[in-house]
Scaffold this motif. Structure first.
Motif, short mmCIF file in Angstrom:
data_model
loop_
_atom_site.label_atom_id
_atom_site.label_comp_id
_atom_site.label_asym_id
_atom_site.label_seq_id
_atom_site.Cartn_x
_atom_site.Cartn_y
_atom_site.Cartn_z
N TYR A 1 0.83 -1.20 0.00
CA TYR A 1 0.00 0.00 0.00
C TYR A 1 0.87 1.25 0.00
O TYR A 1 0.60 2.21 -0.73
N LEU A 2 1.93 1.27 0.80
CA LEU A 2 2.82 2.42 0.81
C LEU A 2 3.46 2.61 -0.56
O LEU A 2 3.59 3.74 -1.04
N ARG A 3 3.83 1.53 -1.22
CA ARG A 3 4.42 1.66 -2.56
C ARG A 3 3.41 2.24 -3.54
O ARG A 3 3.78 3.01 -4.44
N MET A 4 2.15 1.88 -3.40
CA MET A 4 1.12 2.49 -4.25
C MET A 4 1.15 4.01 -4.11
O MET A 4 1.10 4.75 -5.10
N TRP A 5 1.23 4.47 -2.87
CA TRP A 5 1.30 5.91 -2.61
C TRP A 5 2.52 6.53 -3.28
O TRP A 5 2.42 7.58 -3.93
N GLY A 6 3.68 5.90 -3.12
CA GLY A 6 4.89 6.46 -3.70
C GLY A 6 4.80 6.57 -5.21
O GLY A 6 5.18 7.59 -5.80
N LEU A 7 4.29 5.54 -5.85
CA LEU A 7 4.16 5.55 -7.30
C LEU A 7 3.20 6.63 -7.78
O LEU A 7 3.47 7.34 -8.77
N VAL A 8 2.08 6.77 -7.09
CA VAL A 8 1.09 7.77 -7.50
C VAL A 8 1.62 9.18 -7.27
O VAL A 8 1.47 10.07 -8.13
N LEU A 9 2.23 9.41 -6.12
CA LEU A 9 2.81 10.73 -5.87
C LEU A 9 3.84 11.09 -6.94
O LEU A 9 3.87 12.22 -7.44
N GLY A 10 4.66 10.12 -7.32
CA GLY A 10 5.66 10.38 -8.34
C GLY A 10 5.05 10.75 -9.67
O GLY A 10 5.47 11.71 -10.33
N GLY A 11 4.03 10.00 -10.10
CA GLY A 11 3.37 10.31 -11.37
C GLY A 11 2.71 11.67 -11.36
O GLY A 11 2.75 12.42 -12.35
N TRP A 12 2.06 12.00 -10.24
CA TRP A 12 1.40 13.30 -10.09
C TRP A 12 2.40 14.45 -10.18
O TRP A 12 2.18 15.44 -10.90
N LEU A 13 3.52 14.34 -9.48
CA LEU A 13 4.49 15.43 -9.45
C LEU A 13 5.21 15.58 -10.80
O LEU A 13 5.50 16.71 -11.23
N LEU A 14 5.50 14.48 -11.47
CA LEU A 14 6.10 14.58 -12.80
C LEU A 14 5.14 15.24 -13.78
O LEU A 14 5.55 16.02 -14.65
N ALA A 15 3.84 14.93 -13.65
CA ALA A 15 2.84 15.58 -14.51
C ALA A 15 2.79 17.08 -14.24
O ALA A 15 2.68 17.90 -15.17
N LYS A 16 2.87 17.47 -12.97
CA LYS A 16 2.91 18.90 -12.64
C LYS A 16 4.09 19.58 -13.32
O LYS A 16 3.97 20.68 -13.87
N GLY A 17 5.24 18.92 -13.25
CA GLY A 17 6.43 19.49 -13.88
C GLY A 17 6.30 19.59 -15.38
O GLY A 17 6.73 20.58 -15.99
N ALA A 18 5.70 18.60 -16.00
CA ALA A 18 5.53 18.61 -17.46
C ALA A 18 4.60 19.73 -17.90
O ALA A 18 4.85 20.40 -18.92
N ILE A 19 3.53 19.95 -17.15
CA ILE A 19 2.61 21.05 -17.48
C ILE A 19 3.31 22.39 -17.35
O ILE A 19 3.17 23.28 -18.20
N ALA A 20 4.08 22.56 -16.27
CA ALA A 20 4.80 23.81 -16.07
C ALA A 20 5.81 24.05 -17.18
O ALA A 20 5.96 25.18 -17.68
N ALA A 21 6.51 23.00 -17.58
CA ALA A 21 7.51 23.15 -18.64
C ALA A 21 6.87 23.49 -19.97
O ALA A 21 7.43 24.25 -20.77
N ALA A 22 5.68 22.95 -20.23
CA ALA A 22 4.98 23.24 -21.47
C ALA A 22 4.62 24.72 -21.58
O ALA A 22 4.52 25.27 -22.69
N ASP A 23 4.43 25.37 -20.44
CA ASP A 23 4.08 26.79 -20.43
C ASP A 23 5.29 27.70 -20.30
O ASP A 23 5.15 28.93 -20.19
#
Length: 584
Positions: free
Chosen positions: A520-542
């Motif tokens: 369960y903890l690993r699920m959290w880590g994986l999701v947090l990582g995907g979310w934060l990388l997506a945030k970075g990608a959106i910011a870089a696109a702008d």
């Protein structure tokens, strides 16, 4: 072995675009720590660490630390010069209050610098890391006299600090410790007992070592309720601040370890050593958790640090090593980086590192909000988030550190298994990080046993809803973000479903919840990582920077498509219960 340089620009990008550093710098007390100043600081630190500290890494591993017959400990010669330069540069003092000779910078900046020194030489970095944990404990609970006596020299690094928790018979069960603290009648205590696994417990790099020791006073309650915390300096400190006689604490031996050979891990004996009570009697666990929570995030960052060092070395080797002819190329052979499976390993390393680095810096930024924001409700919410993220960062970060350093050996092939290439050292060094400061299983138990139940589960559900907010931004972006959005949405659902199960099951069957806590903890880590990388990608696109936008998009998409799907696969293990674990 390749040249190493900490990725200062990547850290600066995360601070600005992922964790919102500009807003952080506007909090009271941080006005001098604006983003431009921090970016310049990171560049200077990267230069220093790569030129001064990183070259000591290999010699630290091969020479190691040695205990002498008189109880002193000899370290590699290169460590003293590097440590003196580290102190002279003020690198360890930056995140601490100016009144104690610190720089007054946010904790998130201090953590970013910790990554740099840890990736340069983890064994060396453990010395200032343990000192910083002791500093935090004294800042929270020390008396004014204790702060004035010890903090200025600890903050500058002129003196170092340690934590004396573990005992041979107790292990991770701190409540089973037996070290005694008997009042001397003059306000001091006589400390007697043995402690093991004491990182940098003895050395000659500094004039004094300030040990923080957990012990029991006469008549104290059993278990963790009866533990107190004491300052036990290597040398007693006179009223004028000068050093007095040697205290009754000695190094009996140092451990022979799998890795971090340059770090002296000591068995320490206290024979009637003079100790000074911190706070009140039986307050030791509160003080310990101040040290431990800070240390847990720092240990999570060790996973990032060693992964980065190993990745850079693997990337360099893959560009130089020629073997086999890649598809579509001519000639007799190709650099192995042209082979798809080597590319897959390298991209997995790179994306995983970017994800967990973002998680660590997010956690630290929330610590700064919790301590400095003027609004009490905002501080409280940030404190809840820190509580949620800390066990995830420690456990997931160190697990990824193990995986990436192992993968880096694989990129090297047979040469990775040969010590002379140096890549095996990163694997050996990082292996301890999943064990100390509370094993990763303990972190998972903390997550499901304490953190999920905050406000009857409302706190964690609010954070999942907060992460979901990115889906609207991804939908509004162009088609290149479509698979990121789809996969994140699917895995948010999987995480929320598993969380609902945990909350529903926990009261009636805590054994079942604990049985699924690690996946369960690993699920959290994986999701947090995907979310934060997506945030970075959106910011870089702008950002208007096409090269940066492409880089961040590709990394976020690779993570979403090839790493994030593991979350759904872990749901079954997280919610399977305890039946088969105890069946045989």
């Amino acid at each position: 072995m390749s040249d190493f340089r900490p990725p200062a620009s990547e850290t600066a990008f995360i601070l600005e675009h992922v964790v919102g550093y500009r807003d952080l710098a506007e909090l009271p007390g941080f006005e001098h720590a604006d983003l431009d100043t921090v970016v310049e600081l990171l560049d200077e630190a990267a230069d220093f660490m790569s030129k001064v500290v990183a070259p000591t890494n290999r010699v630290g591993d091969t020479e190691g630390a040695r205990r002498n017959p008189d109880g002193t400990v000899t370290l590699p010669d290169a460590f003293r010069k590097a440590y003196d330069a580290y102190v002279d540069g003020g690198w360890g003092s930056l995140p601490f209050p100016e009144e104690f000779e610190g720089g007054g910078f946010p904790s998130v900046v201090g953590l970013a610098l910790q990554e740099m020194v840890q990736s340069s030489n983890m064994a060396f970095a453990l010395c200032p890391l343990l000192t910083q944990g002791a500093i935090d404990a004294l800042l929270h609970y020390g008396s004014d006299d204790q702060k004035a006596t010890y903090l200025p020299k600890m903050v500058t690094g002129e003196w170092t600090g340690t934590m004396h928790l573990t005992e041979p018979q107790a292990g991770s069960d701190v409540g089973a410790l037996t070290t005694k603290a008997v009042p001397n009648g003059d306000g001091t205590y006589s400390i007697t007992g043995q402690k093991i696994f004491i990182t940098w417990g003895e050395h000659e790099l500094t004039d004094n070592i300030v040990h923080l020791v957990l012990a029991r006073t006469p008549g104290a309650p059993a278990g963790t309720r009866g533990i107190s915390c004491f300052i036990v300096p290597k040398y007693l400190v006179n009223e004028d601040g000068s050093l007095g006689e040697r205290n009754g604490t000695t190094c009996l031996s140092i451990e022979h370890k799998l890795g971090i050979h340059g770090s002296p891990t000591c068995v320490m004996q206290h024979d009637g050593a003079t100790g000074y009570l911190i706070g009140e009697e039986n307050q030791g666990m509160r003080i310990m958790f101040v040290m431990m929570n800070v240390a847990r995030l720092s240990v999570g960052m060790q996973g990032v640090a060693l992964a980065e060092r190993a990745y850079q070395q693997a990337l360099s080797y893959a560009k130089e090593r020629r073997q086999g002819l890649a598809v579509g190329q001519t000639g007799t052979d190709s650099p192995i980086i042209d082979h798809p499976d080597v590319r897959r390993m390298l991209m997995t390393q790179r994306a995983s590192i970017a994800a967990i680095r973002s998680m660590m810096l997010l956690n630290a930024s929330q610590m700064d909000i919790a301590s400095h924001h003027p609004d009490p409700e905002t501080r409280q919410r940030a404190s809840e988030i820190v509580g949620l993220l800390t066990p995830i960062c420690k456990s997931f970060g160190t697990d990824i550190g193990n995986e990436v350093t192992s993968s880096a050996i694989q990129v090297h092939g047979g040469m990775g298994y040969i010590e002379e290439t140096g890549v095996a050292q990163h694997f050996r060094d990082v292996r301890i990080a999943a064990i100390y400061e509370g094993t990763n299983g303990i972190q998972a138990a903390d997550l499901v046993g304490r953190k999920l139940g905050v406000r009857d589960g409302a706190s964690v559900m609010e954070y999942i809803a907060h992460m979901r907010g990115i889906l609207g931004e991804l939908t509004a972006a162009d088609d290149d973000f479509a698979t990121i959005s789809a996969e994140l949405g699917k895995q948010f659902d999987a995480l929320e479903s598993a969380t609902t199960w945990m909350l529903r099951t926990g009261i009636a069957d805590p054994q079942a919840v604990l049985s699924g806590s690690s996946p369960y903890l690993r699920m959290w880590g994986l999701v947090l990582g995907g979310w934060l990388l997506a945030k970075g990608a959106i910011a870089a696109a702008d950002s208007g920077d096409e090269s940066l936008a492409k880089e961040k998009l590709v990394i976020a998409r690779f993570y979403a498509e090839q790493i994030l799907p593991q979350v759904s696969g872990l749901s079954g293990a997280a919610t399977a219960g305890s039946r088969d674990l105890f069946a045989l």
